[in-house]
Design an enzyme around this catalytic site. Structure first.
Site, PDB file in Angstrom:
ATOM      1  CB  CYS A 203      -0.128  21.109   1.549  1.00  0.00           C
ATOM      2  SG  CYS A 203      -1.477  20.276   1.001  1.00  0.00           S
TER       3      CYS A 203
ATOM      4  CG  HIS B  40      -0.021  18.853   5.631  1.00  0.00           C
ATOM      5  ND1 HIS B  40       0.062  20.087   6.131  1.00  0.00           N
ATOM      6  CD2 HIS B  40      -0.999  18.744   4.812  1.00  0.00           C
ATOM      7  CE1 HIS B  40      -1.077  20.672   5.669  1.00  0.00           C
ATOM      8  NE2 HIS B  40      -1.430  20.033   4.713  1.00  0.00           N
TER       9      HIS B  40
ATOM     10  CD  GLU C  94       2.571  20.337   8.610  1.00  0.00           C
ATOM     11  OE1 GLU C  94       3.575  19.727   7.795  1.00  0.00           O
ATOM     12  OE2 GLU C  94       1.420  20.855   8.456  1.00  0.00           O
TER      13      GLU C  94
HETATM   14  N1  GLN Z   1      -5.911  22.271  -1.148  1.00  0.00           N
HETATM   15  C1  GLN Z   1      -5.632  23.368  -0.289  1.00  0.00           C
HETATM   16  C2  GLN Z   1      -5.368  24.710  -1.295  1.00  0.00           C
HETATM   17  O1  GLN Z   1      -5.447  24.553  -2.503  1.00  0.00           O
HETATM   18  C3  GLN Z   1      -4.235  22.844   0.424  1.00  0.00           C
HETATM   19  C4  GLN Z   1      -4.537  21.896   1.348  1.00  0.00           C
HETATM   20  C5  GLN Z   1      -3.291  21.990   2.363  1.00  0.00           C
HETATM   21  O2  GLN Z   1      -2.496  22.823   2.500  1.00  0.00           O
HETATM   22  N2  GLN Z   1      -3.531  21.005   3.231  1.00  0.00           N
HETATM   23  O3  GLN Z   1      -4.643  25.524  -0.975  1.00  0.00           O
END
Ligand code: GLN
Length: 191
Positions: free
Chosen positions: A79, A172, A174
């Site tokens: 992410c 994610h 995890e």
């Molecule tokens: N939208 C977040 C960002 O731009 C990332 C979201 C996440 O890691 N769950 O950093």
């Protein structure tokens, strides 16, 4: 020999990654400073807020160290971690590390749908697996370079990519109890 996997612990969801990696038989280290990387054989950059992690990389003197580490060790970003690993992002708030030849849009799945769960099929070295994927304000991969393998897609968009030993995950892995993605990543750790 027990192999140590570093989990970048500047901000965000690092503890759950440590739990899974330890369940898979590795030792973990919460990495906050550059010298700690010397004890690691691989690094995970977790989800969180990519702009905050980007700032903290600079504040803690980690940007150069992580870039250098990635030349000969595998790195996985999930992410926000994937945004940091990208070559390019649409956000001026993030300075990326350029570890994966991809372009990403932060929060690229649209404003209405900030979070959702989906089952996706991922390609493994010896077959495939169905894994649950939790997307939380997830980035979208808009472009992949020629050296990037797409190992999983959702809605015709890549959501799991690999380049050399580096793995990029828009969701994610995890949070579900499924260990397939971590297992895949840890296979590239030289023991
Ligand atoms: N939208 C977040 C960002 O731009 C990332 C979201 C996440 O890691 N769950 O950093």
């Amino acid at each position: 020999m027990v192999v140590t996997v570093g989990v970048l612990a500047l901000q965000g969801a690092f503890a759950k990654h440590q739990q899974i990696v330890e369940q898979l038989g590795f030792q973990t280290l919460a990495v906050r400073y550059a010298d700690e990387l010397a004890n690691c054989s691989a690094l995970i950059i977790p989800g969180g807020e990519s702009s905050t992690i980007s700032l903290q990389l600079d504040n803690n003197g980690l940007r150069e160290a992580v870039t250098e580490f990635a030349r000969n060790h595998p790195v996985m970003g999930t992410c926000a971690g994937l945004i940091l690993m990208a070559q390019k992002t649409d956000s001026r708030m993030v300075t990326t590390l350029g570890l994966l030849d991809i372009s990403v849009s932060r929060n690229g799945w649209g404003r209405q749908v900030h979070s959702f769960t989906a089952n996706i099929t991922i390609a493994l070295d010896n077959g495939s697996a169905d894994v649950p994927a939790v997307f939380i304000r997830a980035p979208r991969i808009d472009k992949t370079g020629p050296g990037v393998e797409v190992l999983g897609s959702y809605d015709h968009q890549p959501v799991l990519v690999r380049q050399g030993g580096h793995l990029g995950v828009t969701f994610h892995p995890e949070l579900t109890g499924d260990q397939s993605i971590h297992d895949l990543f840890l296979k590239s750790v030289v023991t």
